[in-house]
Design a protein around this motif. Sequence first.
Motif, short mmCIF file in Angstrom:
data_model
loop_
_atom_site.label_atom_id
_atom_site.label_comp_id
_atom_site.label_asym_id
_atom_site.label_seq_id
_atom_site.Cartn_x
_atom_site.Cartn_y
_atom_site.Cartn_z
N MET A 163 0.91 -0.82 -0.06
CA MET A 163 0.56 -0.17 0.00
C MET A 163 0.78 0.98 -0.41
N SER A 164 0.71 2.18 -1.13
CA SER A 164 1.67 3.17 -1.42
C SER A 164 1.33 3.80 0.21
N GLY A 165 2.77 4.44 0.99
CA GLY A 165 2.79 5.39 1.74
C GLY A 165 2.43 4.66 3.34
N GLN A 166 2.74 3.03 3.70
CA GLN A 166 1.84 2.20 4.23
C GLN A 166 4.00 2.23 5.04
N VAL A 167 4.18 2.74 6.92
CA VAL A 167 5.68 2.04 6.57
C VAL A 167 5.05 1.60 7.84
N LEU A 168 6.28 0.73 8.33
CA LEU A 168 5.84 -0.33 9.26
C LEU A 168 7.43 -0.60 10.26
N ILE A 237 4.41 -7.02 6.47
CA ILE A 237 5.02 -6.40 6.18
C ILE A 237 4.88 -6.34 4.70
N ALA A 238 3.47 -7.51 4.20
CA ALA A 238 3.24 -7.52 1.85
C ALA A 238 2.59 -5.90 2.29
N ARG A 239 1.51 -5.68 3.25
CA ARG A 239 0.76 -4.56 2.51
C ARG A 239 1.65 -2.90 3.20
N SER A 240 2.78 -3.29 3.86
CA SER A 240 3.77 -2.25 4.36
C SER A 240 5.07 -1.38 2.76
N GLU A 241 4.49 -0.50 2.21
CA GLU A 241 5.72 0.00 1.28
C GLU A 241 7.46 -0.42 1.69
N VAL A 242 7.27 0.13 3.22
CA VAL A 242 9.40 -0.31 3.84
C VAL A 242 8.49 -0.71 4.94
N ILE A 243 9.90 -0.83 5.47
CA ILE A 243 10.07 -1.43 6.81
C ILE A 243 11.88 -0.32 7.87
N VAL A 244 10.76 0.48 8.33
CA VAL A 244 11.47 0.81 8.86
C VAL A 244 11.83 0.40 10.71
#
Length: 344
Positions: A163-168, A237-244
């Motif tokens: 999902m564009s914009g989701q950060v996890l 994780i799959a729904r996220s655009e980037v993992i921080v």
Amino acid sequence: MRRTGTPLTVVHVLPDPEKYPGPVENPYTALVVKNLDPATIRSEYFQWTRVFWTRFDIVHFHWPEYMTRHRRKSLAFVKCMLLWAFILRARLTRSAVVRTVHNVRPHEQGTRLESIVQAALDRATTLWIVLNPTTVTTDAGRTRLIPHGHYRDWYTMPSETAMSGQVLTFGMQRSYKGTGALISAFRELDSAEQWLKVCGKPATEQDKRDLEHLAAGASTVSIDLRFLDDDELTREIARSEVIVLPYQGIHNSGAALLALSLNRPIVVPRSASTELLSVEFGQNWVHLYDGPLTASSLAESLAHVRGADREDELDMSSRDWDHLARQLEDAYIEAAALVKSGHR
């Protein structure tokens, strides 16, 4: 190095999944045992009721501090004494001790007695395993590098698109993992086009209260402070655009390798070990920031990752378990040979 004849018996100092059938909190160790060749290595799990009476060739420790800790001081003392006796038993029976070094130091400080017993274990260690070449042990000559394998043999590859914009950020929430600083930095961004999700069970009630306080009233921050099973975690994780993963003093990170295994880019602080990870997989997959995490460095990191070109699937063949397990088998064989030849 291959072995013929009777397999070596290795006692893994890990919970036995048959006796503790709940969710596996750390699949890394399960993958270690699963991928060993039974023709070469006979694996058993550590049990206090058996280890003083059964014969084994090697005992393999991962996080020995858990062998000496208990919330009650009296039981912690008993555990320290039992571990000391077990170390003595291993020496007397000429059993090899193998240690995998996951962290530079334990996450939580132990007692003085624990430090004394851990020092005895250090002296008894036959062979050290490190997961990256920046790890320092007490004996470089008896240290072997066997990198952390990927998680693609454990988790189902996600079918969902990001999902564009989701950060996890995910994993057990401890203070050193920097989630509080991430929430604060994200709130300063004040961007309606990006939102942060925090997933994972807090290690303590204080950690839980701190995160709830920091996230309170933030429309762009949501928290799910519980243990997620495998399916739930891979979906997030799959729904996220980037993992921080803003860990303080980051050294090894299974969470980083899990995100990469599921083809999601990561943002991590610069350290000797994360620089190697960035070189191995590329800056578009492993983005590094310098210094403490701020709104400015977070915004720059997210912009870089979102604008980077990446292949659909990251090449993680260097972390395949097939050859990593063979390396570990060779290390076991070497450790057993060292003990038999009179070296420890």
